[in-house]
Design a protein around this motif. Structure first.
Motif, PDB file in Angstrom:
ATOM      1  N   MET A 760       0.830  -1.205   0.000  1.00  0.00           N
ATOM      2  CA  MET A 760       0.000   0.000   0.000  1.00  0.00           C
ATOM      3  C   MET A 760       0.867   1.258   0.000  1.00  0.00           C
ATOM      4  N   ALA A 761       1.887   1.262   0.847  1.00  0.00           N
ATOM      5  CA  ALA A 761       2.798   2.415   0.924  1.00  0.00           C
ATOM      6  C   ALA A 761       3.480   2.649  -0.414  1.00  0.00           C
ATOM      7  N   LEU A 762       3.855   1.536  -1.035  1.00  0.00           N
ATOM      8  CA  LEU A 762       4.518   1.632  -2.356  1.00  0.00           C
ATOM      9  C   LEU A 762       3.547   2.201  -3.377  1.00  0.00           C
ATOM     10  N   ALA A 763       2.319   1.657  -3.356  1.00  0.00           N
ATOM     11  CA  ALA A 763       1.329   2.094  -4.332  1.00  0.00           C
ATOM     12  C   ALA A 763       0.988   3.565  -4.138  1.00  0.00           C
ATOM     13  N   ASN A 764       0.953   3.965  -2.938  1.00  0.00           N
ATOM     14  CA  ASN A 764       0.652   5.370  -2.633  1.00  0.00           C
ATOM     15  C   ASN A 764       1.883   6.258  -2.742  1.00  0.00           C
ATOM     16  N   LYS A 765       2.981   5.650  -3.118  1.00  0.00           N
ATOM     17  CA  LYS A 765       4.263   6.349  -3.260  1.00  0.00           C
ATOM     18  C   LYS A 765       4.613   7.128  -1.990  1.00  0.00           C
ATOM     19  N   GLN A 766       4.366   6.437  -0.863  1.00  0.00           N
ATOM     20  CA  GLN A 766       4.699   7.058   0.426  1.00  0.00           C
ATOM     21  C   GLN A 766       6.205   7.135   0.597  1.00  0.00           C
ATOM     22  N   GLU A 767       6.621   8.116   1.373  1.00  0.00           N
ATOM     23  CA  GLU A 767       8.055   8.311   1.571  1.00  0.00           C
ATOM     24  C   GLU A 767       8.655   7.142   2.348  1.00  0.00           C
ATOM     25  N   HIS A 768       7.910   6.759   3.402  1.00  0.00           N
ATOM     26  CA  HIS A 768       8.397   5.643   4.205  1.00  0.00           C
ATOM     27  C   HIS A 768       7.624   4.357   3.876  1.00  0.00           C
ATOM     28  N   VAL A 769       8.379   3.383   3.532  1.00  0.00           N
ATOM     29  CA  VAL A 769       7.780   2.065   3.270  1.00  0.00           C
ATOM     30  C   VAL A 769       8.279   1.137   4.382  1.00  0.00           C
ATOM     31  N   PRO A 770       7.346   0.565   5.185  1.00  0.00           N
ATOM     32  CA  PRO A 770       7.783  -0.218   6.358  1.00  0.00           C
ATOM     33  C   PRO A 770       8.269  -1.636   6.006  1.00  0.00           C
ATOM     34  N   PHE A 771       9.367  -1.702   5.259  1.00  0.00           N
ATOM     35  CA  PHE A 771       9.908  -3.017   4.850  1.00  0.00           C
ATOM     36  C   PHE A 771      10.345  -3.855   6.036  1.00  0.00           C
ATOM     37  N   ARG A 772      10.844  -3.194   7.087  1.00  0.00           N
ATOM     38  CA  ARG A 772      11.468  -3.925   8.195  1.00  0.00           C
ATOM     39  C   ARG A 772      10.458  -4.537   9.160  1.00  0.00           C
ATOM     40  N   ASN A 773       9.165  -4.298   8.933  1.00  0.00           N
ATOM     41  CA  ASN A 773       8.151  -4.827   9.859  1.00  0.00           C
ATOM     42  C   ASN A 773       8.013  -6.345   9.827  1.00  0.00           C
ATOM     43  N   SER A 774       8.503  -6.955   8.802  1.00  0.00           N
ATOM     44  CA  SER A 774       8.501  -8.428   8.782  1.00  0.00           C
ATOM     45  C   SER A 774       9.702  -8.931   7.984  1.00  0.00           C
ATOM     46  N   LYS A 775      10.013 -10.190   8.256  1.00  0.00           N
ATOM     47  CA  LYS A 775      11.156 -10.824   7.587  1.00  0.00           C
ATOM     48  C   LYS A 775      10.887 -10.891   6.084  1.00  0.00           C
ATOM     49  N   LEU A 776       9.636 -11.182   5.770  1.00  0.00           N
ATOM     50  CA  LEU A 776       9.287 -11.368   4.354  1.00  0.00           C
ATOM     51  C   LEU A 776       9.467 -10.068   3.563  1.00  0.00           C
ATOM     52  N   THR A 777       8.917  -8.970   4.116  1.00  0.00           N
ATOM     53  CA  THR A 777       9.025  -7.699   3.387  1.00  0.00           C
ATOM     54  C   THR A 777      10.477  -7.215   3.329  1.00  0.00           C
ATOM     55  N   TYR A 778      11.209  -7.500   4.403  1.00  0.00           N
ATOM     56  CA  TYR A 778      12.616  -7.093   4.403  1.00  0.00           C
ATOM     57  C   TYR A 778      13.401  -7.880   3.355  1.00  0.00           C
ATOM     58  N   LEU A 779      13.106  -9.161   3.319  1.00  0.00           N
ATOM     59  CA  LEU A 779      13.793 -10.023   2.347  1.00  0.00           C
ATOM     60  C   LEU A 779      13.509  -9.557   0.915  1.00  0.00           C
ATOM     61  N   LEU A 780      12.264  -9.179   0.673  1.00  0.00           N
ATOM     62  CA  LEU A 780      11.870  -8.847  -0.701  1.00  0.00           C
ATOM     63  C   LEU A 780      12.010  -7.356  -1.012  1.00  0.00           C
ATOM     64  N   GLN A 781      12.563  -6.601  -0.080  1.00  0.00           N
ATOM     65  CA  GLN A 781      12.646  -5.140  -0.230  1.00  0.00           C
ATOM     66  C   GLN A 781      13.091  -4.668  -1.611  1.00  0.00           C
ATOM     67  N   PRO A 782      14.242  -5.174  -2.151  1.00  0.00           N
ATOM     68  CA  PRO A 782      14.683  -4.664  -3.454  1.00  0.00           C
ATOM     69  C   PRO A 782      13.749  -5.049  -4.589  1.00  0.00           C
ATOM     70  N   CYS A 783      12.916  -6.068  -4.327  1.00  0.00           N
ATOM     71  CA  CYS A 783      12.034  -6.537  -5.402  1.00  0.00           C
ATOM     72  C   CYS A 783      10.631  -5.945  -5.285  1.00  0.00           C
ATOM     73  N   LEU A 784      10.444  -5.112  -4.305  1.00  0.00           N
ATOM     74  CA  LEU A 784       9.152  -4.429  -4.164  1.00  0.00           C
ATOM     75  C   LEU A 784       9.440  -2.940  -4.331  1.00  0.00           C
ATOM     76  N   GLY A 785       8.665  -2.274  -5.150  1.00  0.00           N
ATOM     77  CA  GLY A 785       8.904  -0.847  -5.354  1.00  0.00           C
ATOM     78  C   GLY A 785       9.846  -0.571  -6.492  1.00  0.00           C
ATOM     79  N   GLY A 786      10.087   0.711  -6.722  1.00  0.00           N
ATOM     80  CA  GLY A 786      10.920   1.106  -7.855  1.00  0.00           C
ATOM     81  C   GLY A 786      10.246   0.697  -9.144  1.00  0.00           C
ATOM     82  N   ASP A 787      11.051   0.176 -10.105  1.00  0.00           N
ATOM     83  CA  ASP A 787      10.414  -0.275 -11.349  1.00  0.00           C
ATOM     84  C   ASP A 787      10.164  -1.781 -11.314  1.00  0.00           C
ATOM     85  N   SER A 788      10.111  -2.302 -10.092  1.00  0.00           N
ATOM     86  CA  SER A 788       9.841  -3.745  -9.987  1.00  0.00           C
ATOM     87  C   SER A 788       8.343  -4.005 -10.187  1.00  0.00           C
TER      88      SER A 788
END
Ligand code: ADP
Ligand code: MG
Length: 833
Positions: A760-788
C-alpha cells in the motif's frame, strides 16, 4: 713298279707327258671342291658323271705293257671304246712308219714299248740316255747291228709316246669339254646363287622395312601410351579438382544449410516478436478502450508498434519466401551433388578399367618389342649366315607372318585405346562442364547467401531494434497495467465439499457475465447470522478475476508477461495470498498433471533464454528456496534436515540481496527445478489445523536470479523472479489454534499485514515504506517498489462456508489494488437485501 711311282718319276725326266698327269690333278681337285655345295643340287648329277668318267681319268696315266701280252692289252682295251679306237688309230698311223722302218731295218719284229719295258726292265730315260760305245776297229756292220735293238726300242718308244700324245690330246679335249660343261654349270649355279642372294636381299630389305615400320609403330605406340598416361594423370588431376570442388560445394551447402537454419531460427524469433507485438497490440487496444482519454499519446506508440509489426511481418514473409526458394535450391544442389558423386564413381571405375587396358597394352607392347628384338637378333644371325639356309628364310617368313598378325592386333588395340581415350576425354569434358555449371551455381548461391546475409544483418538490426522497442513497450504496458497487480482466482468446489452434507457448498461468489466488469469483477455473498443479520453482497473488481473453471494454462497466460519482464532484467514478485485450502499451492506449484506458475515460469524462462541465444544473449540462472516460519528463515535446498543455522538477510547498494548460508543451485533446465521443488516441498513445514487437513504455516519463497549477457552488444541484464506461496491467511480465532499453533498464526498474520502495508505504501508512493516490519518484506525489499513488478494472486474458496474468509482476502486485495493508477476500481459494498 706301280703307276704312282712312275708318275713321280716322270716330272724329273722332263717328259711332256708328265704335264698331263700334273694337269689332271687340279681338274679333279677343282671338281671335288665344286662337288661340295652341289651334293643335293643339280651338280649331283655331274658328280655322278665325273665318277663315271673316272676310268677315263686313269687312262692318261702311262699304261705300260707290250703287245706281247694281249690279255693285258685286251683288258685295257675293254675299259673303254675310246681306248680301242685310239689304239686302232695308233696302229693305223704306225703303219706307214713301220713300213718305212721295215724297208730300212728289215726283219726287226715290231715290239710295243710295254713289251720292251717288261722284257728289259728299263724306263724311258734309260732308253733315251743309252750310249753305245765300240772298241776301235769295230766293223760298221757290227756297229749297225748293235744299233738295231736301240732303234727298235726308240721306235717303240716313239710309237708309244705318239699314241700317248694322241690319247692325251683326246683327253685334253674331253677335259676341255668337261671343263666347259663344268664352268657353264658353275656359271648357272653362280647365277642361280646370285638370284637367290638377290631374293634373300630383297626379303631382307622387306624385313628391314617391316622392322622399321614396327619400330615406328612402337614409337608411336609409346607416344600414344605416354599421351594416354598424361591424359590419365590430367584426368586424375581433373577428378581431384572436381572432388575438391565437390567438397567445396558440400562445405558451401553445409554452411548454407547452417545459415538457413540460423535464419529460420531468427525468422521464428521474429515471428515470435511479431506474435508478441500482436499480443501487446491487442492488450494495448483493450486498454486503449478504457484509457482513450488519457492515452492519446500512447496511440502514436501503438501505431509505431503496428508499423514495426507490419514491417517485421513483411520481413518474415519475405525471408520465409527466400528460405523456401533456398530450400528448393538446396534440395536441387543435394541431388546434383549425389549425381556428381555417382558420375565420379563411374569415372573412377572407367579409369581403373582404362588403366588395366593400358597395362595389358603395355605388356603386349613389351612382348612385341621383345619379339622385334628377337626378330632383329634372328636377322643379325641370318645376316651372319648370309642366307645360307632357306629354312631360316621360311622361319623368317613365318616370323614375319606372326609379326604381321601381332601388328594387326596391336593396330586394333591402338584403335580401341584411341576410342576409349576419346570416350574418356568426352567424359572429362562433361565432368568439367558439370563442375563449371556447379561453380556457376555455387557463385549464384554465394551471391544469394551474401545478399541474404546482408538482408539478414539488416533484419538482425531491425530485430534488435524491434527487441528494444518491444522491451520498452512491454514495460510501458506493464506500467499501464500497474506495477502492482491483483488477480483473483476462485477455486472450484471440491468433490469432498460437494458430498459433505454439513458443508455449505452453496456458492458465495458470483461473476458478471457481461459489462465492463466482465472478467474483472466478482460479487461475494456473505450469509446472514442468527442474530438477524441479513445476507451481505460485496462487489469487487480486480485486474483479473479467474472463475473456478479457469485452467492453470489460462492463468499462466495472463502472468507470462511478468515472467518475461524478469528475463528483460526486472525484479518481479508474484504472491499467492489466501486462506488455507483456497488454492495457493495449487496455483503456485500445481500438480504433476496440472503444473502451476513456478514450473511454467521456469519453462518459459528456459525457452525464452534459448530463443534469445540467437540474438547473442547468454543466461546464467541460479535458484534458491527458503521458507519463513515464525520470522525465521529456513533453507529448503539444504541437504541437512534442519541445520539450525540463522540466516541473515543483507542488501547491497545495487539492490542485490544476500541470505547468509543459503543454498544456491545453478539451473540450466526445467527438470532440475522440478527436482528442487520436490526436495523443497518435502522440507516445508506443514502443520495441521481443523480447517484443513494439511495447512502450510510458513511462507515459501522461490527465487530465481537471471543474469543475462549479450556477447554481441555487451549489454547486461540482471533480473529476479520471486514466486511466493504465502502461509494461510485465516483468522486466528477461527482456526482454534493454541500454543505453538497460535504463535504460528500470529506470526503469519503479522507478516501478511506487514506485506499489505508495504504494498500500500509503495502504491501510494509514500516516503516511508515499512519493509522492516517483517522478515518477508525485508527479504523482498529490493524486489518491491521502484520499477519492480508485483502481482498478488488472491486465492478464494467458492463456497458460503468460507465466505467470511473470502471477504477478508478480497478486502486485503482491493486495499492493495485501490492504489493503482488510472484503473477505475470498484469496491462496492451492496446493502443487505
Ligand atoms: P492452499 O495451498 O491455499 O492451502 P491448496 O492449493 O492446497 O490450498 O488447495 C486445496 C485443495 O484444493 C487441493 O486439493 C487442491 O488440489 C484443490 N484446488 C485448489 N485450487 C484448485 C483449482 N483451481 N482447481 C482444482 N482444484 C483446486
Ligand atoms: Mg498451500
Amino acid at each position: 713298279m706301280d703307276d704312282s711311282r712312275r708318275e713321280s718319276r716322270i716330272p724329273r725326266s722332263g717328259i711332256p707327258g708328265a704335264g698331263v698327269g700334273a694337269q689332271a690333278k687340279p681338274l679333279e681337285t677343282s671338281r671335288a671342291a665344286n662337288a661340295v655345295p652341289t651334293a643335293s643340287g643339280p651338280l649331283g648329277k655331274r658328280k655322278a658323271d665325273a665318277a663315271d668318267a673316272a676310268p677315263d681319268n686313269k687312262r692318261p696315266t702311262f699304261s705300260s705293257g707290250t703287245g706281247a701280252r694281249p690279255t693285258r692289252s685286251n683288258t685295257t682295251g675293254g675299259a673303254g671304246g675310246r681306248t680301242t679306237s685310239l689304239q686302232g688309230a695308233t696302229s693305223a698311223r704306225t703303219g706307214p712308219s713301220a713300213g718305212m722302218g721295215g724297208s730300212e731295218l728289215g726283219p726287226i719284229a715290231e715290239e710295243t714299248w710295254d713289251d720292251i719295258r717288261d722284257k728289259t726292265g728299263q724306263g724311258v730315260e734309260d732308253v733315251l740316255n743309252k750310249k753305245l760305245s765300240f772298241p776301235k776297229g769295230t766293223k760298221p756292220e757290227r756297229k749297225v747291228e748293235a744299233f738295231v735293238p736301240l732303234v727298235k726300242e726308240l721306235k717303240a718308244l716313239g710309237r708309244h709316246l705318239h699314241s700317248s700324245s694322241q690319247r692325251l690330246e683326246l683327253d685334253v679335249e674331253q677335259w676341255k669339254r668337261h671343263s666347259a660343261e663344268l664352268s657353264s654349270a658353275a656359271e648357272a649355279e653362280r647365277k642361280e646363287w646370285h638370284a637367290k642372294q638377290e631374293e634373300v636381299a630383297a626379303q631382307m630389305g622387306q624385313i628391314r622395312e617391316l622392322l622399321e615400320m614396327q619400330e615406328q609403330q612402337n614409337k608411336q605406340l609409346e607416344a600414344e601410351i605416354k599421351a594416354g598416361e598424361e591424359s590419365l594423370s590430367a584426368k586424375e588431376a581433373a577428378l581431384a579438382a572436381v572432388t575438391g570442388k565437390l567438397d567445396g560445394v558440400q562445405g558451401e551447402l553445409e554452411r548454407t544449410t547452417k545459415s538457413l537454419e540460423e535464419r529460420e531460427a531468427k525468422i521464428r524469433e521474429m515471428e515470435e516478436v511479431v506474435r508478441t507485438s500482436q499480443k501487446y497490440s491487442t492488450t494495448l487496444q483493450s486498454y486503449n478502450t478504457s484509457l482513450q482519454a488519457d492515452l492519446t499519446s500512447e496511440k502514436a506508440r501503438r501505431d509505431e508498434v503496428q508499423k514495426a509489426k507490419d514491417e517485421l511481418q513483411g520481413q518474415a514473409a519475405e525471408l520465409g519466401g527466400r528460405v523456401r526458394s533456398l530450400e528448393q535450391l538446396l534440395a536441387y544442389e543435394r541431388e546434383q551433388v549425389a549425381k556428381l558423386r555417382e558420375e565420379r564413381e563411374a569415372a573412377t571405375r572407367d579409369l581403373a578399367m582404362l588403366r588395366a587396358d593400358l597395362d595389358n597394352t603395355r605388356q603386349e607392347r613389351e612382348r612385341a618389342v621383345a619379339d622385334a628384338a628377337k626378330a632383329k637378333e634372328d636377322m643379325e644371325k641370318l645376316r651372319a649366315v648370309g642366307g645360307k639356309s632357306l629354312e631360316t628364310l621360311e622361319a623368317l617368313n613365318n616370323d614375319k607372318a606372326t609379326m604381321e598378325a601381332q601388328l594387326a592386333m596391336q593396330t586394333k588395340t591402338i584403335a580401341t585405346m584411341r576410342e576409349e581415350l576419346a570416350g574418356a576425354k568426352e567424359g572429362r569434358a562433361m565432368a568439367d562442364a558439370m563442375a563449371d555449371s556447379r561453380a556457376a551455381q555455387i557463385a549464384e548461391l554465394k551471391a544469394q547467401v551474401e545478399s541474404l546475409q546482408g538482408s539478414l544483418a539488416d533484419a538482425e538490426k531491425r530485430v534488435y531494434e524491434g527487441e528494444l522497442i518491444r522491451r520498452k513497450l512491454h514495460n510501458i504496458i506493464q506500467d499501464l497495467k500497474g506495477n502492482i497487480r491483483v488477480y483473483c482466482r476462485v477455486r472450484p468446489v471440491s468433490a469432498a465439499e460437494a458430498a459433505d452434507a454439513a458443508h455449505d457448498s452453496e456458492m458465495s461468489l458470483d461473476f458478471p457475465s457481461s459489462g465492463d466488469l466482465l472478467g474483472r469483477g466478482l460479487t461475494v455473498v456473505v450469509p446472514g447470522n442468527l442474530s438477524g443479520q441479513a445476507h451481505q453482497k460485496h462487489q469487487f473488481a480486480f485486474d483479473r478475476v479467474f472463475s473456478p473453471g479457469t485452467s492453470q494454462d489460462m492463468v499462466f497466460d495472463e502472468i507470462s508477461e511478468l515472467v518475461q519482464s524478469a528475463l528483460d532484467g526486472h525484479k518481479v514478485c508474484i504472491f499467492a495470498y489466501g486462506q488455507t485450502g483456497s488454492g495457493k499451492t495449487y496455483t503456485m506449484l500445481g500438480s504433476r498433471d496440472q503444473p502451476g506458475v513456478i514450473p511454467r515460469a521456469m519453462q518459459q524462462i528456459f525457452t525464452s533464454g534459448q530463443k534469445l541465444a540467437a540474438q547473442d544473449w547468454r543466461f546464467n540462472m541460479q535458484a534458491s528456496m527458503l521458507e519463513i516460519y515464525n520470522e525465521d528463515i529456513r533453507d529448503l535446498l539444504s541437504r541437512k534436515k534442519d541445520d539450525g543455522k540463522k540466516h541473515n538477510v543483507t542488501h547491497d547498494t545495487s539492490g542485490v540481496t544476500t541470505v547468509s548460508d543459503l543454498t544456491l543451485v545453478d539451473v540450466n533446465r526445467p527438470e532440475a527445478v522440478e527436482q528442487l521443488l520436490a526436495q523443497a516441498m518435502e522440507k516445508r513445514t506443514v502443520g495441521c489445523t481443523h480447517l484443513n487437513e494439511q495447512s502450510s504455516r510458513s511462507h515459501m519463497v522461490f527465487t530465481m536470479r537471471i543474469e543475462g549477457d549479450n556477447t554481441a552488444t555487451g549489454a547486461k541484464v540482471s533480473g529476479v523472479l520471486n514466486l511466493i506461496d504465502l502461509a494461510g491467511s485465516e483468522r486466528v480465532k477461527e482456526s482454534g489454534a493454541t500454543g505453538q499453533r497460535l504463535k504460528e498464526a500470529q506470526a503469519i498474520n503479522k507478516s501478511l499485514s506487514a506485506l499489505g502495508d508495504v504494498i500500500m505504501a509503495l502504491a501510494n508512493k509514500q516516503e516511508h515504506v515499512p519493509f522492516r516490519n517483517s522478515k518477508l518484506t525485508y527479504l523482498l525489499q529490493p524486489c518491491l517498489g521502484g520499477d519492480s513488478k508485483t502481482l498478488m494472486f488472491l486465492n478464494v474458496a467458492p463456497t458460503r462456508e468460507f465466505a467470511h474468509e473470502s471477504l477478508c482476502s478480497l478486502r486485503f486485495g482491493s486495499k492493495v489494488n485501490a492504489c493503482e493508477i488510472n484503473v477505475p476500481k470498484k469496491n462496492v459494498v451492496v446493502p443487505r437485501g
